[in-house]
Design a protein around this motif. Structure first.
Motif, PDB file in Angstrom:
ATOM      1  N   PHE A 108       0.823  -1.210   0.000  1.00  0.00           N
ATOM      2  CA  PHE A 108       0.000   0.000   0.000  1.00  0.00           C
ATOM      3  C   PHE A 108       0.857   1.260   0.000  1.00  0.00           C
ATOM      4  O   PHE A 108       0.703   2.141  -0.853  1.00  0.00           O
ATOM      5  N   LEU A 109       1.790   1.316   0.946  1.00  0.00           N
ATOM      6  CA  LEU A 109       2.577   2.548   1.100  1.00  0.00           C
ATOM      7  C   LEU A 109       3.485   2.794  -0.094  1.00  0.00           C
ATOM      8  O   LEU A 109       3.848   3.930  -0.371  1.00  0.00           O
ATOM      9  N   ARG A 110       3.859   1.761  -0.793  1.00  0.00           N
ATOM     10  CA  ARG A 110       4.713   1.945  -1.972  1.00  0.00           C
ATOM     11  C   ARG A 110       3.903   1.990  -3.260  1.00  0.00           C
ATOM     12  O   ARG A 110       4.386   1.682  -4.336  1.00  0.00           O
ATOM     13  N   GLN A 111       2.658   2.349  -3.148  1.00  0.00           N
ATOM     14  CA  GLN A 111       1.789   2.633  -4.304  1.00  0.00           C
ATOM     15  C   GLN A 111       1.503   1.428  -5.178  1.00  0.00           C
ATOM     16  O   GLN A 111       1.080   1.586  -6.323  1.00  0.00           O
ATOM     17  N   ARG A 112       1.744   0.216  -4.644  1.00  0.00           N
ATOM     18  CA  ARG A 112       1.518  -0.955  -5.508  1.00  0.00           C
ATOM     19  C   ARG A 112       0.063  -1.380  -5.561  1.00  0.00           C
ATOM     20  O   ARG A 112      -0.292  -2.310  -6.282  1.00  0.00           O
ATOM     21  N   LEU A 113      -0.817  -0.719  -4.814  1.00  0.00           N
ATOM     22  CA  LEU A 113      -2.231  -1.075  -4.886  1.00  0.00           C
ATOM     23  C   LEU A 113      -2.983  -0.225  -5.908  1.00  0.00           C
ATOM     24  O   LEU A 113      -4.212  -0.221  -5.933  1.00  0.00           O
TER      25      LEU A 113
END
Lengths: 207, 207
Positions: free
Chosen positions: B175-180
DNA sequence: AAATTTAGTGAACAGTGTTTATTATCTAAC
DNA sequence: GTTAGATAATAAACACTGTTCACTAAATTT
């Protein structure tokens, strides 16, 4: 217009040459130790030339990321013909981990680094991420088939797929980012595979 | 030796002042946008002064990381008094996720960044990581108690704990690394909590 | 009061990503 | 065939980065 064709071809060829050189350097020396100047040196061009082919470093990284996702998709095709969904998920997880171990730099590029995602969200709308999108869709498809065939209990396929993805990503990321120093060296890899095996045991028993 | 005492006290005070200023800047602006010069400006000292108190930037980051682990341990104490191990694991997971969301920069420092781990392995032997060590031990303890009380089937507690840790870390990190971005904006947070709920459902049913 | 340890700094070094003015070359039109 | 215009590439600069070191000024000890 044969000349225009040749120009276009040469342009994409040079672009790919830059990508190839960059990937080589990144894999050999790691992302932190390779600069735009290093890449320029490797292809025997001026640093400024790279900016004729890529908006900035992040865009270059995004291109490499997309290529890496294609490579992973190819390797993950090995699990396409496994009938039982739970078994297929297990094989997927192990194939994923294997990829992460064999290509730690690519894994970093695909799942950890910020740069490529910055470029992705700058160039497209907030919802476009070609590489990762198809990779996740693959997991969703396996889960969905499991639900459709009555092997898994009915559930939101996307949240189940996210659970699976988070599990394998978490294992790989913790290991590659040195967070498994909490356990003795010789236990790290075995514990990872045991954890993965336990997870798929839970899936088979109770999903 | 009252003077020497005062000197030592002043030294540790100034050291802590640097850490406080650095943490403030990092939380407000993110790690990528804060330099040693920025930190020096904030405390109104010269950049070179910081190097009288820290060997290098990584050592400063490691100190902040250790502080962050203490803070997290304190927050995770909220789940210490839950009797049922499976329920305790679930509460732990949600507390962990909550921490990651409320303190994304601290999460990055603790579980994603390379710098602090480089410093950790440089200053101590290959197996010492004080902050992370006690955090992981907390998970192992919960699992072990579950096994001892017969709630969980017998298993290697450390690999089961790793499975749990990887699950929550994977969710937060993706989530925090924008992978969602693979799923529509409004599905991201809900899907995470559903995934977590499903995971602990599996644990309760089959572990 | 003199000698010595300590704390702090300005300036520099070698590096980073990126931009811009300038040059050289290759294409197209007359 | 010559000239005007697009294209490709670059050297040099800008504003940064982490880090080191010779040097100054102050505090402490002798």
């Amino acid at each position: 217009m044969a000349i225009a064709d040749r120009k276009l071809r040469e342009k994409t060829e040079r672009r790919q040459a830059i990508l190839d050189a960059a990937l080589h350097l990144f894999i050999e020396q790691g992302f932190e130790k390779v600069s735009m100047r290093n890449i320029a040196d490797a292809i025997e061009y001026s640093p400024a030339t790279i900016y004729l082919y890529f908006k900035d470093k992040n865009e270059l990284l995004l291109d490499l990321q997309t290529q890496s996702f294609k490579q992973m998709a190819q390797e993950l095709n090995a699990v396409a013909n496994i009938e039982h969904p739970a078994e297929q998920l297990r094989a997927f997880g192990e194939q994923f981990l294997s990829f992460a171990f064999r290509h730690p730099e690519l894994f970093e590029l695909m799942f950890i680094m910020n740069g490529p995602m910055v470029a992705a969200q700058a160039c497209a709308g907030a919802t476009a991420w070609p590489g990762g999108g198809s990779a996740f869709a693959q997991v969703v498809a396996i889960v969905q088939r499991g639900i459709d065939t009555g092997v898994f209990r009915p559930q939101n396929a996307d949240s189940t797929a996210l659970m699976v993805w988070a599990q394998v990503h978490g294992l790989a990321a913790l290991f590659l980012r040195q967070r498994l120093v909490v356990m003795p060296e010789e236990r790290r890899e075995p514990a990872m595979h045991e954890a993965l095996a336990q997870f798929y045991d839970l899936v088979r028993r109770a999903l």
